[in-house]
Motif scaffolding. Structure first.
Motif, PDB file in Angstrom:
ATOM      1  N   LEU A  73      35.574  49.713  43.486  1.00 13.80           N
ATOM      2  CA  LEU A  73      36.689  50.123  42.642  1.00 13.80           C
ATOM      3  C   LEU A  73      37.410  48.828  42.279  1.00 13.80           C
ATOM      4  N   VAL A  74      37.577  48.578  40.988  1.00 17.66           N
ATOM      5  CA  VAL A  74      38.179  47.325  40.548  1.00 17.66           C
ATOM      6  C   VAL A  74      39.339  47.617  39.606  1.00 17.66           C
ATOM      7  N   PHE A  75      40.530  47.180  40.018  1.00 20.92           N
ATOM      8  CA  PHE A  75      41.697  47.239  39.155  1.00 20.92           C
ATOM      9  C   PHE A  75      41.734  45.930  38.373  1.00 20.92           C
ATOM     10  N   LEU A  76      41.832  46.019  37.043  1.00 18.19           N
ATOM     11  CA  LEU A  76      41.779  44.836  36.172  1.00 18.19           C
ATOM     12  C   LEU A  76      43.097  44.627  35.441  1.00 18.19           C
ATOM     13  N   CYS A  77      43.476  43.364  35.292  1.00 14.15           N
ATOM     14  CA  CYS A  77      44.705  43.013  34.598  1.00 14.15           C
ATOM     15  C   CYS A  77      44.480  41.756  33.756  1.00 14.15           C
ATOM     16  N   ALA A  78      44.873  41.834  32.508  1.00 12.18           N
ATOM     17  CA  ALA A  78      44.842  40.661  31.631  1.00 12.18           C
ATOM     18  C   ALA A  78      46.231  40.040  31.591  1.00 12.18           C
ATOM     19  N   GLU A  79      46.244  38.717  31.650  1.00 15.57           N
ATOM     20  CA  GLU A  79      47.503  37.983  31.546  1.00 15.57           C
ATOM     21  C   GLU A  79      47.559  37.239  30.223  1.00 15.57           C
ATOM     22  N   LYS A  80      48.757  36.802  29.848  1.00 11.10           N
ATOM     23  CA  LYS A  80      48.928  36.017  28.628  1.00 11.10           C
ATOM     24  C   LYS A  80      47.979  34.828  28.668  1.00 11.10           C
ATOM     25  N   GLY A  81      47.308  34.570  27.567  1.00  9.00           N
ATOM     26  CA  GLY A  81      46.397  33.439  27.476  1.00  9.00           C
ATOM     27  C   GLY A  81      44.963  33.768  27.825  1.00  9.00           C
ATOM     28  N   ASP A  82      44.711  34.922  28.421  1.00  6.36           N
ATOM     29  CA  ASP A  82      43.342  35.308  28.754  1.00  6.36           C
ATOM     30  C   ASP A  82      42.547  35.625  27.492  1.00  6.36           C
ATOM     31  N   THR A  83      41.260  35.306  27.540  1.00  8.80           N
ATOM     32  CA  THR A  83      40.354  35.577  26.425  1.00  8.80           C
ATOM     33  C   THR A  83      39.096  36.246  26.974  1.00  8.80           C
ATOM     34  N   ALA A  84      38.173  36.532  26.087  1.00  3.76           N
ATOM     35  CA  ALA A  84      36.893  37.114  26.504  1.00  3.76           C
ATOM     36  C   ALA A  84      36.179  36.191  27.495  1.00  3.76           C
ATOM     37  N   ARG A  85      36.394  34.905  27.392  1.00  6.87           N
ATOM     38  CA  ARG A  85      35.763  33.965  28.330  1.00  6.87           C
ATOM     39  C   ARG A  85      36.198  34.245  29.764  1.00  6.87           C
ATOM     40  N   GLU A  86      37.483  34.486  29.983  1.00  6.00           N
ATOM     41  CA  GLU A  86      37.960  34.810  31.330  1.00  6.00           C
ATOM     42  C   GLU A  86      37.419  36.179  31.760  1.00  6.00           C
ATOM     43  N   GLY A  87      37.372  37.122  30.826  1.00  8.92           N
ATOM     44  CA  GLY A  87      36.811  38.431  31.141  1.00  8.92           C
ATOM     45  C   GLY A  87      35.352  38.348  31.559  1.00  8.92           C
ATOM     46  N   ASP A  88      34.566  37.554  30.837  1.00  3.29           N
ATOM     47  CA  ASP A  88      33.148  37.383  31.176  1.00  3.29           C
ATOM     48  C   ASP A  88      32.979  36.713  32.534  1.00  3.29           C
ATOM     49  N   ALA A  89      33.792  35.691  32.800  1.00  4.06           N
ATOM     50  CA  ALA A  89      33.713  34.983  34.080  1.00  4.06           C
ATOM     51  C   ALA A  89      34.104  35.907  35.235  1.00  4.06           C
ATOM     52  N   LEU A  90      35.134  36.728  35.026  1.00  2.00           N
ATOM     53  CA  LEU A  90      35.560  37.648  36.074  1.00  2.00           C
ATOM     54  C   LEU A  90      34.489  38.708  36.326  1.00  2.00           C
TER      55      LEU A  90
END
Length: 152
Positions: free
Chosen positions: A28-45
């Motif tokens: 179970l993964v709770f996800l949160c985007a912060e200011k400055g995040d991009t698809a690159r951070e999403g892919d890495a996570l």
């Protein structure tokens, strides 16, 4: 981006009395985007989540990933992970991405997860969700992928 992951025996998300997502054993993964995040951070996570070794091997050591054990992956948006709690008794959510940006990044991670893993379920962005789970262990980790710092 921030992820709070929990190894679970099963987990589900309900919205307005209807179960919209559920998994058996997995993450179970709770996800949160912060200011400055991009698809690159999403892919890495996502890569880190899929490879994070939190399941036991034959020797009982946490040495297997959710991919290795063919476990479920339940992704739930949760902006409160970005809370700044350093002062006072009311959290500030200024570090969180704007709702439109956060939705776009959550949807991106979900789409990529579906491409890379066969058992993916989700919560609903912006909804009042009830999350039920049986934490296995308990095993809970907080992961963060920060955007690159600008070169001065």
């Amino acid at each position: 981006m921030i992820a709070l992951l929990q190894r679970v025996r099963h987990a589900s998300v309900t919205v307005d009395g209807a179960r919209i997502g559920a998994i058996d054993a997995g993450l179970l993964v709770f996800l949160c985007a912060e200011k400055g995040d991009t698809a690159r951070e999403g892919d890495a996570l996502l890569a880190k989540l899929l490879g994070y070794r939190v399941f036991a091997d034959e020797a009982g050591k946490m040495n297997r990933s959710v991919v290795d054990v063919a476990g479920g992956l339940l992704l739930v948006p949760q902006f409160t992970l970005a809370a700044d709690t350093r002062s006072g008794t009311r959290p500030s959510f200024t570090p969180a991405a704007a709702p439109a940006d956060a939705r776009r990044l959550f949807d991106h991670v979900v789409a990529q997860a579906h491409l890379r893993h066969p058992d993916v379920a989700t919560g609903q962005f912006g909804a009042d969700m009830q999350v039920a789970l049986t934490n296995d262990g308990p095993v809970t980790f907080w992961l963060r992928i920060d955007p690159p710092k600008p070169i001065a």
